[in-house]
Structure formats: structure tokens, C-alpha cells
Design an enzyme around this catalytic site. Structure first.
Site, short mmCIF file in Angstrom:
data_model
loop_
_atom_site.label_atom_id
_atom_site.label_comp_id
_atom_site.label_asym_id
_atom_site.label_seq_id
_atom_site.Cartn_x
_atom_site.Cartn_y
_atom_site.Cartn_z
N CYS A 57 -7.10 -24.60 24.79
CA CYS A 57 -7.42 -23.27 24.28
C CYS A 57 -8.73 -22.75 24.86
CB CYS A 57 -7.53 -23.27 22.78
SG CYS A 57 -6.09 -23.88 21.93
N CYS A 60 -13.14 -19.53 16.75
CA CYS A 60 -14.43 -20.05 17.20
C CYS A 60 -15.26 -20.50 16.00
CB CYS A 60 -15.22 -18.98 17.96
SG CYS A 60 -14.45 -18.50 19.49
#
Ligand SMILES: Cc1ncc(COP(=O)(O)O)c(C=O)c1O
Lengths: 297, 398
Positions: free
Chosen positions: A35, A106
Site C-alpha cells: 500500500c 495513515c
């Protein structure tokens, strides 16, 4: 490119506490190179007081991954480990004045690194149950894994139901095809397991009553309306919202939407769904409107 | 500081001469080309001229082989759907794994609709295996669609050879030449290519105008039905201003072909050598010996592309990346994955795409700007220590 807050930009351009940390005694390595994110969080914890004396990071990732890591180190510095364990990914996002929905992962990675580092300090093995599916609904950042879970758990059959439960599909409608695929997949599994599930057949076109067979009294009518609202209330409450019937003026039904639903992009979708149910229940065409649109006579 | 635009494969600046030529078509020449009166016939003449200008750039035999569309994507969809509809006895499409989403998403949908799609793989330099290709050409194939030049790496496919092989077996051949037109000399009449897509905004014409080249005699079914515009092959009142603009852009592209081949190529090579020479652990992706003169795509290992772009942007330098983060998906570019570029490098790919507007001082500025950015981000990266990658970093659930 993404709309980053000034705070995100500032932490990206001037990251705090970056690079290796001398004397670190709690290290958390998390991420997924697939990712495009990976993070090493280094903590220096005072063994006596269990207070975090210093926190550093090294991050492979995009602007918001670096900014989230930087924010995390600032947040946890000086905290006790128990306090630090309460830091949520939302706290990290809030510290940065928000992240774009597609970038919320994140902040999730930051929280995971924190847990991993604390586990490492305590000599525990950290295991992670986080698995990120492909993002289906970009408007509300809902991924395939969540949609599938909710479809299974609640035996959902239509895109509209999925929207009610998860918000997915309530925005731009681009993901309706993707949601339909998940529904088809789950439904095929149900069939494979021999479970009887109602066929996702196209419902018969609602008969638009010209002459109503039995005319409801206004009390009966309001009771029916209340019953329909009652049936959708649990879905709204899942989103910390609620609904209240305010007024019925002929075909116009005014409601008060509360909580998370009010005013957001979901309002129109929610009201539309409720209207559909009311049309079916009452056997007449009605319009569901937010109370703000009520004309005070 | 003047900004430096190195993202010409995404879109290009409209040439001032193109803008100039278009303006009257918003004002005095507003007529509908289909009308009998003077307002219409002026426009009709202008469209004819534009059609000839496009014909000239493509080296098409007849101007009637040029169909104006709304974009490259529409041309791609029209070509493939037409081939399937016109030949119902054929149910297979051959394409490649590195096509633009304009082709790949369509093909995914076609598969769901029950068609067979075969995607040719590429090697680590992004090249096709022509023997595999030949083995797949059979009488159920409705059309082959292969891009002329790849938008990410600039790699060229041997579409002329591929078209000949298809023609020998009576199979239609389409090429998405959106990135190639204007950057490479093209002479369609000497090839066996049946259909070709181009898009105005990649060659200094505006966005929202495209062309489908359709070889005379090739079977065809329109995508949009309606009026008789474009000889009934693409209904809808012509976007006259943009068509005129595209015509001028094609004329200019023809005049600048040598510039593109030599000057732009020289600048690109200088940029690439400058970066590869100064920075360790980076490499150029794709078939570097055989690519567009304006494109270079460099993988900077152990750092992430969006972060590079943000830092470049701060210095006024615009480029693009194949990283997952910039695309909004969770995977890096399908082109990088198809070439087997490892994740640690695929996320750090940066595409620099030049145009005839770029200058040598600009390239010098970029060569000076990039190395400190790479060093800065590597300092932040857990995969990097001092001046070299570290092996021991292996995060959970990587
Ligand atoms: C190879 C390729 N094909 C198709 C397209 C789509 O063209 P348009 O944006 O005109 O639809 C592009 C542009 O991004 C491209 O690079």
C-alpha cells in the site's frame, strides 16, 4: 492532488522527531509496502514511571503518512503508556486538522505503530487484526471488507440498504456497481450454504394508487408513519443520529433529522430512502422533507 | 521562481496559435455546420480544413477516415465496441496489461458481459512477446487493441508489425495512439492499422476533443446514434471551436516534429543522465532504447512518490508519480506491477514528460533540485540508513 490541511503540510515539510532515537526501548514496525506505507516508531520509555520521554519515527510513505507520524510523536511525548494506549487514530487526524478520507489509513497506521511499540517495550508480541480492503465508496471512505461484513451480519440485499448501514454509495453513486458486486458475492455464498435468502429480484413496480381502496383516518395515517420511522431508527442510531416526526401536511411529511445525519450529504439520501418506505407503507405518494423546509402558516 | 511543467503526458498547454484560431468560433462563427445558411457553411469549411490537417499529421489516405469525438476515451470505447457489434460471430478482444484505463476498464466490463479478453503480458522492460501474440490470433478475435506509446514509461509497442500480423488473419487492429500522435512521425496509409485513437489535449489542443481514425472499408457501428454528423458515425453537433483548434495543433505538430525528435529528446536524455548519474539506487523504467522522445520514468527506491511530488511542487516543479497514494487506489501503478518492479521501487516512480516548451535551463534546475529531495526523504525512510538501504526493516503485515 489531495486537499491537505495547512497542519498536514507543515508537519510534512518540517517533520518533528524524525530519524533514529538513541536509547529507544520500545520499537514498533508496521506498514504495508504494497500500500506504500511503512512506519518505525521508536519510544524511549522511563521504566520506573512508564512515561514516554522521547518518541521518534522513520516513515516510508506519502505526505500524510509522514505528517501523521510526526503528529503522533508530538502527541505521545510525555504521556504515560496507559495514556498513550488511549490515543485513537481520530486523535491523530484531529491533531492535523483532519485528513482526506482516502488518507485516514495513515492515522490508523500511526496508532498501530504506537501499540506495537508499547507491546515491544513490555516484551509482548503484538498482533494486528487490521486488514484494509479496497476502498469502494470514496465519498465516505468505506472499504470492501466493512461492506461485506455489514452485508453478512445484517442480511442486506440492496444498495440502498448498504447505504443506510454504512453510508457507502450515499454520495456520488459511482460505487454502486462495486456494492452490487459485493451483494452478489455474498448472496452467492448464502445460496451455496443452502441458506434461504429472498431473491434479490426486482420488486414489482409500486402501484400508484389513483383511488385509494381504504382511506386511512389521519390518526391511522400518522400511526403508520410513526411505525415506518421506528423501523429505520436503529440504522440512524448506528450513525449517532435520530429522526422525529414533526408535522404532516397532506402529502408533505416533515421530519427532524438529528445528529450525524443532519445537514450532511447523507440527509438527502436518508430522506429519499425513508420516503420510499413511506410510499410503500401508506400506498400513496408522499414527500418527506426536513423540518427546515416547513412553511409556517 | 517560474514554474517548470514536466507533466506533458497528463496534459499540455494549449498553443497560443491554437487559441487564436479557436476564438472566432465562439463569436462570429458560432453557426451550426449542418445549417444551409452562411453561418453554417463558414463553419463547415473550417471543419473540412481541420479534418485535412488531422489527416496530414496521421498520413491517412482519405479525410473521411477522420471522425471527431469528444476525447481519447470515447475513441477507444467506440473502436472496441464497434468491432464487437459489427462482428457478432467474434467474441474475443486481445489487448495488453499496460493499457490506459480507457481500455482496461472497458475490457473488465466486457468480461463481465461475457466477452473473452486476453491481455498480453510484458517483460521487465515493458516489452511484448510477439510469439505469444501470434499464437493468440484466431478466428474468434474481433479486434486487437494495443497502445502505440505507454503513457507512464513512453515505451513503444511494435504496432505496425502487430497490425500486419492481425491483417494476415483478417482481424481488425486498433491502437490507442493518444501519447504517440505529435511525438512520433506516423503514416497510417503505409500501415495495416484499422483504427486509431488520439486526444487533442496531449498535443497542445484543448481538452474534450479527440479523433477516431477509421480505415475506409473497415466495418463500423457508431457508439452515439442521432444526427448525421461525421457521416452518421458519431452523432452530436460538432464541437467546432475545438475541432478547428485540433486542426491547427496537428499542423503545428507536423512542423515541430523535428524539434520533438531532436531537441526534446536531447533535453529528456540530459535530464535522465543527470539524475541517474547523481542519485544512487534509482533506475529508468520501461524500454528505454525504444520509447517516446519526451518521457522518462525513474524509480527512486525506498521512498514514496507523492512525497517526492509535494517537495518538487514546493520548488515549482510539476511531474507525476505511479505511486498508490497519488492514484487514490491502494496499489501502485498497474504498469509498474506488470513489469515486475518491486514495491519498494514502484511506489517511488516519478514520470517526467517534456514538451517543446521546455528549455535547457529548466532541465538544469530540475537536475539540481531532485537529489537533495531524494536524500531528504531517504533520511526519513526506515528502509534507508546513511547511504544505503537496510535489509532488517521488516514491518508487521508487510
Ligand atoms: C494512453 C492514453 N489513452 C487514453 C487517454 C484518455 O484520453 P482522454 O483524456 O482524452 O479521454 C489517455 C490520457 O490520459 C492516455 O494517456
Amino acid at each position: 492532488m489531495w486537499e491537505y490541511s495547512d497542519k498536514v503540510r507543515e508537519h510534512f515539510f518540517n517533520p518533528r522527531n524524525s530519524g533514529p532515537l538513541e536509547g529507544a526501548n520500545g520499537i514498533g514496525d508496521v506498514g504495508s509496502i504494497q500500500c506504500g506505507d511503512a512506519l518505525r516508531l521508536m519510544l524511549k520509555v522511563d521504566p520506573e514511571s512508564e512515561r514516554i520521554e522521547a518518541a521518534h519515527f522513520q516513515t516510508f510513505g506519502c505526505g500524510s503518512a509522514i505528517a501523521s507520524s510526526s503528529a503522533l510523536t508530538e502527541i505521545v511525548k510525555g504521556m504515560s503508556l496507559d495514556e498513550a494506549l488511549k490515543v485513537s487514530n481520530q486523535d491523530i487526524a484531529d491533531y492535523l486538522d483532519g485528513l482526506p478520507p482516502e488518507k485516514m489509513h495513515c492515522s490508523v497506521m500511526g496508532r498501530e505503530a504506537l501499540h506495537a511499540a508499547i507491546a515491544n517495550f513490555r516484551g509482548e508480541v503484538w498482533s494486528d487484526d487490521h486488514e484494509e480492503g479496497a476502498l469502494i465508496c470514496k465519498c465516505f471512505a468505506v472499504d470492501a471488507t466493512l461492506i461485506e461484513e455489514v452485508v453478512r451480519a445484517n442480511n442486506l440485499h440492496t444498495v440502498q440498504e448498504v447505504t443506510f448501514y454504512t453510508k457507502a454509495g450515499g454520495g456520488c453513486a459511482a460505487c454502486h456497481e462495486g456494492i452490487e458486486e459485493i451483494l452478489a458475492k455474498v448472496s452467492a455464498e448464502r445460496a451455496g450454504l443452502g441458506e434461504v435468502s429472498p431473491p434479490p429480484a426486482c420488486p414489482a413496480a409500486p402501484e400508484l394508487p389513483k383511488a385509494q381502496p381504504v382511506k386511512l383516518t389521519s390518526v391511522q395515517r400518522i400511526k403508520k408513519i410513526e411505525a415506518v420511522l421506528e423501523s429505520v431508527r436503529p440504522m440512524l442510531q448506528r450513525d449517532h443520529g435520530d429522526i422525529e416526526l414533526v408535522e404532516v401536511q397532506g402529502r408533505q411529511i416533515y421530519v427532524h433529522l438529528q445528529g450525524a445525519c443532519a445537514g450532511c450529504m447523507m440527509e438527502a439520501a436518508t430522506l429519499g430512502g425513508i420516503q420510499q418506505k413511506l410510499v410503500e407503507a401508506l400506498g400513496e405518494l408522499v414527500q418527506v422533507l426536513p423540518v427546515s423546509q416547513m412553511k409556517t402558516a | 521562481m517560474e514554474p517548470i511543467y514536466l507533466d506533458n503526458n497528463a496534459t499540455t498547454r494549449v498553443d497560443p496559435a491554437v487559441v487564436e484560431a479557436m476564438l472566432p468560433f465562439f463569436t462570429e462563427h458560432f453557426g451550426n455546420a449542418s445549417s444551409i445558411h452562411a453561418f453554417g457553411s463558414q463553419v463547415g469549411k473550417a471543419l473540412k480544413k481541420a479534418r485535412e490537417q488531422v489527416q496530414g499529421l496521421l498520413g491517412a489516405e482519405h479525410d473521411s477516415e477522420i471522425i471527431f469525438t469528444s476525447c481519447g476515451t470515447e475513441s477507444d470505447s467506440t473502436a472496441i465496441l464497434s468491432a464487437l457489434k459489427a462482428q457478432p460471430e467474434r467474441n474475443t478482444v486481445i489487448t495488453t496489461v499496460v493499457e490506459h484505463p480507457a481500455i482496461l476498464s472497458l475490457c473488465e466490463w466486457l468480461e463481465k458481459e461475457g466477452y473473452v479478453v486476453h491481455k498480453l503480458k510484458v517483460d521487465k522492460k515493458g516489452r511484448l512477446d510477439l510469439d505469444e501474440y501470434k499464437s493468440l490470433l484466431h478466428d474468434r478475435v474481433a479486434i486487437v487493441s494495443a497502445m502505440w506509446a505507454n503513457n507512464e514509461t513512453g515505451t513503444l509497442f511494435p504496432v505496425e508489425t502487430m497490425a500486419e500480423l492481425a491483417a494476415e488473419r483478417g482481424i481488425m487492429f486498433h491502437t490507442d495512439a493518444v501519447q504517440a500522435v505529435g511525438k512520433l512521425p506516423i503514416d497510417l496509409k503505409s500501415t495495416k492499422i484499422d483504427l486509431l485513437s488520439l486526444s487533442g489535449h496531449k498535443l497542445h489542443a484543448p481538452k474534450g476533443i479527440g479523433v477516431l481514425y477509421l480505415r475506409r472499408g473497415c466495418r463500423f457501428r457508431p457508439l452515439l446514434r442521432g444526427g448525421h454528423q461525421e457521416r452518421g458515425r458519431r452523432a452530436g453537433t460538432e464541437n467546432s471551436a475545438s475541432i478547428v483548434g485540433l486542426g491547427v495543433a496537428c499542423e503545428l505538430a507536423r512542423q515541430h516534429m523535428q524539434t520533438e525528435q531532436h531537441v526534446v529528446r536531447h533535453l529528456r536524455d540530459k535530464l535522465e543522465m543527470g539524475l541517474l548519474g547523481q542519485i544512487s539506487h534509482c533506475f529508468a523504467t520501461g524500454d528505454t532504447a525504444n520509447r517516446l522522445p519526451n518521457t522518462c520514468n525513474i524509480a527512486f527506491e525506498y521512498i514514496e512518490g507523492e512525497a517526492i511530488l509535494l517537495l518538487l511542487n514546493k520548488l515549482g516543479i510539476a511531474a507525476s508519480s505511479g505511486s498508490a497514494c497519488t492514484s487514490g487506489s491502494l496499489e501502485p501503478s498497474h504498469v509498474m506491477r506488470a513489469m515486475g518492479i518491486p514495491y519498494t521501487a514502484a511506489h517511488g516512480t516519478i514520470r517526467f514528460s517534456l514538451s517543446r516548451y521546455n528549455t535547457e535551463p529548466e532541465v538544469d534546475r530540475v537536475i539540481a533540485a531532485v537529489p537533495p529531495i531524494i536524500a531528504q526523504l531517504r533520511k526519513l525512510s526506515p528502509y534507508w540508513k546513511d547511504a544505503a538501504p537496510v535489509k532488517e526493516f521488516a514491518p508487521a503485515y508487510a
